[in-house]
Design a protein around this motif. Sequence first.
Motif, mmCIF file in Angstrom:
data_model
loop_
_atom_site.group_PDB
_atom_site.id
_atom_site.type_symbol
_atom_site.label_atom_id
_atom_site.label_comp_id
_atom_site.label_asym_id
_atom_site.label_seq_id
_atom_site.Cartn_x
_atom_site.Cartn_y
_atom_site.Cartn_z
ATOM 1 N N VAL A 12 71.914 20.588 72.542
ATOM 2 C CA VAL A 12 70.971 21.702 72.635
ATOM 3 C C VAL A 12 70.112 21.771 71.369
ATOM 4 N N LEU A 13 70.732 21.572 70.212
ATOM 5 C CA LEU A 13 69.980 21.589 68.955
ATOM 6 C C LEU A 13 68.945 20.474 68.930
ATOM 7 N N ALA A 14 69.301 19.316 69.492
ATOM 8 C CA ALA A 14 68.378 18.182 69.497
ATOM 9 C C ALA A 14 67.189 18.429 70.416
ATOM 10 N N ARG A 15 67.440 18.882 71.628
ATOM 11 C CA ARG A 15 66.340 18.973 72.586
ATOM 12 C C ARG A 15 65.420 20.171 72.343
ATOM 13 N N THR A 16 65.848 21.128 71.518
ATOM 14 C CA THR A 16 64.980 22.272 71.199
ATOM 15 C C THR A 16 64.421 22.188 69.780
ATOM 16 N N ARG A 17 64.600 21.045 69.134
ATOM 17 C CA ARG A 17 64.305 20.910 67.698
ATOM 18 C C ARG A 17 62.850 21.188 67.353
ATOM 19 N N GLY A 18 61.930 20.939 68.288
ATOM 20 C CA GLY A 18 60.517 21.041 67.970
ATOM 21 C C GLY A 18 59.941 22.440 68.040
ATOM 22 N N TRP A 19 60.684 23.395 68.620
ATOM 23 C CA TRP A 19 60.080 24.710 68.837
ATOM 24 C C TRP A 19 61.015 25.902 68.677
ATOM 25 N N ILE A 20 62.313 25.670 68.534
ATOM 26 C CA ILE A 20 63.233 26.801 68.615
ATOM 27 C C ILE A 20 63.074 27.787 67.456
ATOM 28 N N THR A 21 62.721 27.330 66.252
ATOM 29 C CA THR A 21 62.583 28.270 65.138
ATOM 30 C C THR A 21 61.499 29.304 65.441
ATOM 31 N N ASP A 22 60.360 28.838 65.929
ATOM 32 C CA ASP A 22 59.259 29.740 66.235
ATOM 33 C C ASP A 22 59.596 30.640 67.423
ATOM 34 N N VAL A 23 60.150 30.058 68.480
ATOM 35 C CA VAL A 23 60.493 30.845 69.670
ATOM 36 C C VAL A 23 61.578 31.861 69.357
ATOM 37 N N CYS A 57 80.727 29.206 60.274
ATOM 38 C CA CYS A 57 81.018 29.595 61.652
ATOM 39 C C CYS A 57 80.671 28.467 62.622
ATOM 40 N N ALA A 58 79.489 27.886 62.459
ATOM 41 C CA ALA A 58 78.984 26.918 63.434
ATOM 42 C C ALA A 58 79.485 25.504 63.206
ATOM 43 N N GLY A 59 79.578 25.083 61.943
ATOM 44 C CA GLY A 59 79.955 23.703 61.651
ATOM 45 C C GLY A 59 78.786 22.764 61.812
ATOM 46 N N ALA A 60 78.228 22.714 63.016
ATOM 47 C CA ALA A 60 77.089 21.843 63.293
ATOM 48 C C ALA A 60 75.787 22.622 63.245
ATOM 49 N N ASN A 61 74.830 22.083 62.518
ATOM 50 C CA ASN A 61 73.441 22.526 62.631
ATOM 51 C C ASN A 61 72.602 21.259 62.693
ATOM 52 N N ARG A 62 71.310 21.395 62.595
ATOM 53 C CA ARG A 62 70.480 20.207 62.776
ATOM 54 C C ARG A 62 70.661 19.206 61.634
ATOM 55 N N ARG A 63 70.712 19.691 60.408
ATOM 56 C CA ARG A 63 70.890 18.764 59.292
ATOM 57 C C ARG A 63 72.223 18.038 59.344
ATOM 58 N N SER A 107 73.908 17.310 61.827
ATOM 59 C CA SER A 107 73.986 16.428 62.994
ATOM 60 C C SER A 107 72.970 15.292 62.940
ATOM 61 N N GLY A 108 72.212 15.218 61.838
ATOM 62 C CA GLY A 108 71.247 14.136 61.671
ATOM 63 C C GLY A 108 69.946 14.337 62.420
ATOM 64 N N ILE A 109 69.627 15.590 62.758
ATOM 65 C CA ILE A 109 68.423 15.882 63.532
ATOM 66 C C ILE A 109 67.289 16.324 62.615
ATOM 67 N N VAL A 110 66.135 15.690 62.742
ATOM 68 C CA VAL A 110 64.934 16.125 62.040
ATOM 69 C C VAL A 110 64.269 17.179 62.901
ATOM 70 N N SER A 111 64.078 18.383 62.345
ATOM 71 C CA SER A 111 63.627 19.508 63.167
ATOM 72 C C SER A 111 62.238 19.988 62.772
ATOM 73 N N ASP A 112 61.912 21.205 63.210
ATOM 74 C CA ASP A 112 60.609 21.804 62.926
ATOM 75 C C ASP A 112 60.544 22.455 61.553
ATOM 76 N N ILE A 113 61.636 22.403 60.781
ATOM 77 C CA ILE A 113 61.631 22.898 59.409
ATOM 78 C C ILE A 113 61.726 21.703 58.470
ATOM 79 N N PRO A 114 60.744 21.475 57.611
ATOM 80 C CA PRO A 114 60.790 20.324 56.713
ATOM 81 C C PRO A 114 61.995 20.394 55.777
ATOM 82 N N ARG A 115 62.731 19.286 55.667
ATOM 83 C CA ARG A 115 63.905 19.212 54.799
ATOM 84 C C ARG A 115 63.881 17.896 54.028
ATOM 85 N N PRO A 116 64.452 17.872 52.812
ATOM 86 C CA PRO A 116 64.576 16.608 52.091
ATOM 87 C C PRO A 116 65.422 15.616 52.885
ATOM 88 N N ARG A 117 65.059 14.374 52.867
ATOM 89 C CA ARG A 117 65.753 13.364 53.664
ATOM 90 C C ARG A 117 67.238 13.283 53.316
#
Length: 258
Positions: free
Chosen positions: A95-106, A214-220, A222-232
């Motif tokens: 779910v985190l992967a497939r919504t990576r491009g828009w979920i922060t804004d939505v 609480c979550a354990g997994a987030n985009r970083r 899990s290796g997902i590049v998302s809509d929030i810029p992060r250092p590699r």
Amino acid sequence: EGRRSDSKSCECFRDGMFLGSCALFSPKTFDTKHTWSGGVEPSGKRFGFDSDEICVELGGQLRTVSRLEFERQPLGKPLHCGACAACSRAEDIEVLARTRGWITDVMTGLSTKFAAPLGHHNVTKLAEDLHAVGFTLSNDKWRGANRASCMECWMDNIMCDVMTCWESCWAKLVKLGRRLGPDSYIDRDPAWWNIHAKCLMCDEMKCGAEFIQCAGANRRSSGIVSDIPRPREQQCVYGMYFGVPAADLPTSARPTKA
């Protein structure tokens, strides 16, 4: 016992005797040993994102192993860096992967409908709204009745933002500007006028530590590049989606209504 003295502090008492004042909200300490987390010190030095633990799926069960243990005998499917927790199952990471491009804004828009002065203030409806736009995180308490579900971790994080980050996020929440881009980069102290980065920084420093526990997994993690810029270097190389080309990632179209 205690009482709120103003918008930023509390007064503490014992048997009626005043003990002193403390901040109502303050930055939290990241558990960098067990979670894939970290930040930037006031000096500008980065810390964290070096947890030695990896969450893997083995025989249908989740297990936290050390990096050395995994590299010595890579049994199981690696899911994310850091210990296993509520959002560690593969279906939630997907779910985190497939919504990576828009979920922060939505999510910001839905949070506004929830938290604004004339909002609905209904946590159950907020979760239902997120589910309706495709953010379908699990809500079953698979770790036990007294442990949070994955969706509850996200709901708690939104509540934390509403309570602790209103001063930093109000302009973003009332839609004076929600587009994410280079001005959302938060690996430094944001300028006063940068409403995107200031809001994200507040979330990171005041709510992020408890969320990732609480979550354990987030985009970083899990290796997902998302809509929030992060250092590699903050991307977990053991993550379920690390190194997967964007064209090969599961992807959901941005919802037309949110």
